[in-house]
Design an enzyme around this catalytic site. Structure first.
Site, PDB file in Angstrom:
ATOM      1  N   ILE A  11       0.830  -1.199   0.000  1.00 21.16           N
ATOM      2  CA  ILE A  11       0.000   0.000   0.000  1.00 21.16           C
ATOM      3  C   ILE A  11       0.866   1.251   0.000  1.00 21.16           C
ATOM      4  O   ILE A  11       0.555   2.237  -0.671  1.00 21.16           O
ATOM      5  CB  ILE A  11      -0.927   0.005   1.247  1.00 21.16           C
ATOM      6  CG1 ILE A  11      -1.615  -1.355   1.429  1.00 21.16           C
ATOM      7  CG2 ILE A  11      -1.935   1.132   1.157  1.00 21.16           C
ATOM      8  CD1 ILE A  11      -2.363  -1.843   0.210  1.00 21.16           C
ATOM      9  N   GLU A  12       1.944   1.217   0.761  1.00 22.97           N
ATOM     10  CA  GLU A  12       2.784   2.396   0.916  1.00 22.97           C
ATOM     11  C   GLU A  12       3.592   2.728  -0.334  1.00 22.97           C
ATOM     12  O   GLU A  12       3.674   3.882  -0.737  1.00 22.97           O
ATOM     13  CB  GLU A  12       3.737   2.207   2.106  1.00 22.97           C
ATOM     14  CG  GLU A  12       3.061   2.301   3.464  1.00 22.97           C
ATOM     15  CD  GLU A  12       2.652   3.728   3.804  1.00 22.97           C
ATOM     16  OE1 GLU A  12       3.094   4.663   3.121  1.00 22.97           O
ATOM     17  OE2 GLU A  12       1.887   3.907   4.760  1.00 22.97           O
TER      18      GLU A  12
END
Length: 516
Positions: free
Chosen positions: A154-155
């Site tokens: 996600i990051e």
């Protein structure tokens, strides 16, 4: 970020292979097995090779202190873990899922988004294969939910070189200030926000801290994205209004609102790939890399060659080294693919072609322009600018540490102080112009200097007077003042009459000649 006490989260499974078992006889076996896990810098269970000729010092890894015997009355309350390790890392991750599931339309939307982009998932998961084993090992050692191993998807899509528009960097996306708080060094030679081991350690420390603050993994993740202060204020606002304080109850920015649903969507896909017509690449339940301790400064290109790995693969495992040399005093270990670590160790110690590093550090003794720094270090100005990323029209400030060629006369490696603290600072070159100002009633060299932020000695020298001199009312006083533009065109100079553009190399105006 405000420091708070850390708290360790509960998990279904402890570190493999050290099991909690419901039998005193097996406790003795477990104590023996615990000896196979060793603590090394940032890598808790992999062996560490060293180029110094002997094995690295290790100590037993005891996750929660010394082992204690289990009484017969306690045996029934302990879960017996399977002694058959998972063959695939994905299966190992699934076994450690421990966070409550989030179910809403945002999760469904993100599931569809990822599932409709198989090429993107393929690239992300293949990139993650270098790092996932280490992250899972560290999560299990800390007894944290293994869903958190998916957070870099996600990051940063598991790109350790990723940099956001807000200057967050690395696969865990640390902001500069937060990185410094968690001891991620950022200097002229390395950025630990990109380092695989250091950034993972810091990210899990931070997540543990946030879970200890909020007692809820969804809120901890929201705070990781939005900031603990923002989440705390949102909770307080809802409490005051008599509203719920869970993740879904809080009013938060759209990015944070989608943050946990994104992670939940990836978790669901990993849990059941066929349900989303997705195929995950095989990642074996085995370390991808091994840590090798280095004892000398070494060029990145040489290190890759000695390890027999491609330069891009070396950089993928050692992304914090953003210069062409690795300083052993600051980065005493490198990561190499498992089978290449021994190759590097053998080739490093057999290397006889001279110095390992062709670069070293040089500290500017005073503020100077790049041309002067290049002359002092034996480089061309273009090369000095290129390797040190010196912008145009900038001066190198005193105390800045530059990367320069290492001559045959320099035998010692860079010291730990420079390796850990080196910074490069610049100041703009200042262009000044000669102009005249009318002295006011009772003005002197000192008052003119104060009015324009100049030194009295400079004003005195420009006007061929002493620093204690006074001027008559209306006297034309010569001063050199900085201009905002880099240069003055010929047409502008003609229109300004007595104004002459002069380029200066320092912020303090000085006079090359008294003749004007």
């Amino acid at each position: 970020m405000t420091p708070h006490d850390h708290a360790t989260a509960a998990s279904k499974f402890p570190v493999f292979p050290c099991f909690r078992i419901a039998s005193w006889a097996f406790v003795l076996v477990t104590a023996v097995l615990a000896g196979c896990a060793t603590q090394s810098p940032g890598l808790p269970s992999d062996p560490v090779l060293t180029t110094s000729g002997g094995p690295a010092a290790t100590k037993p890894l005891l996750p929660n202190g010394p082992l204690q015997p289990i009484t017969p009355g306690q045996a029934g309350s302990h879960q017996i873990a399977s002694t058959e390790p998972p063959k695939e890392l994905w299966d190992r991750i699934r076994r450690g899922f421990a966070m409550p599931d989030l179910q809403n339309e945002l999760v469904t939307d993100r599931e569809q988004w990822y599932a409709s982009r198989p090429d993107y998932i393929q690239r992300m998961t293949e990139r993650s294969s270098k790092y996932l084993f280490h992250i899972v090992e560290e999560l299990e050692r800390r007894q944290m939910p293994t869903e958190l191993a998916l957070l870099p998807f996600i990051e940063s899509a598991f790109n350790p070189q990723a940099v956001s528009s807000a200057k967050a960097a690395g696969m865990w996306q640390f902001m500069p200030a937060t990185g410094k708080y968690f001891d991620l060094k950022q200097n002229a030679f390395r950025d630990d926000r990109r380092d695989v081991l250091a950034s993972t350690r810091a990210a899990l420390d931070y997540l543990q801290k946030l879970h200890g603050m909020f007692g809820d993994w969804h809120l901890a993740l929201a705070a990781y994205n939005w900031g603990e202060g923002s989440v705390g204020r949102a909770i307080a606002k809802n409490q005051k209004a008599g509203l719920g304080t869970s993740y879904t109850d809080l009013n938060m920015p759209a990015e944070t609102r989608l943050y946990v649903p994104k992670l939940q969507a990836v978790k669901n896909i990993v849990a059941n790939p066929p349900a989303f017509r997705t195929e995950l690449p095989l990642i074996e339940n085995h370390p991808y890399f091994q840590q090798v301790l280095i004892t000398r400064d070494i060029d990145v290109a040489l290190a890759a060659r000695l390890a027999d790995v491609k330069i891009e693969d070396f950089k993928a495992l050692n992304p914090s080294a953003h210069r062409p040399v690795i300083l052993a005093a600051g980065t005493p270990q490198i990561l190499l693919p498992w089978d290449n670590a021994t190759v590097f160790q053998r080739n490093f110690e057999a290397y006889t072609q001279g110095q390992y590093a062709s670069w070293t550090a040089w500290t500017a003794p005073s503020t100077m322009n790049p041309a002067e720094a290049a002359r002092r270090t034996g480089m061309s100005e273009a090369d000095l600018r290129g390797v040190n990323n010196i912008p145009p029209r900038m001066l190198i400030k005193a105390g800045s540490t530059l990367l320069v060629p290492r001559s045959a006369k320099i035998e010692t490696d860079v010291t730990s102080h420079i390796a850990d603290t080196a910074q490069v600072s610049f100041s703009p070159e200042v262009v000044t112009r000669r102009t005249t100002v009318k002295a006011r009633k009772g003005e002197s060299v000192a008052t003119i200097a104060k009015r324009y932020g100049l030194s009295a000695s400079s004003v005195a020298e420009w006007n061929n007077v002493s620093t204690s001199s006074a001027f008559k009312l209306g006297h034309q006083v010569v001063v050199y003042l900085p201009v905002k533009t880099r240069s003055v065109s010929a047409g502008q100079a003609r229109n300004r009459g007595n104004v002459k553009a002069v380029k200066r190399s320092t912020a303090k105006p000085v006079v090359k000649s008294k003749k004007r």
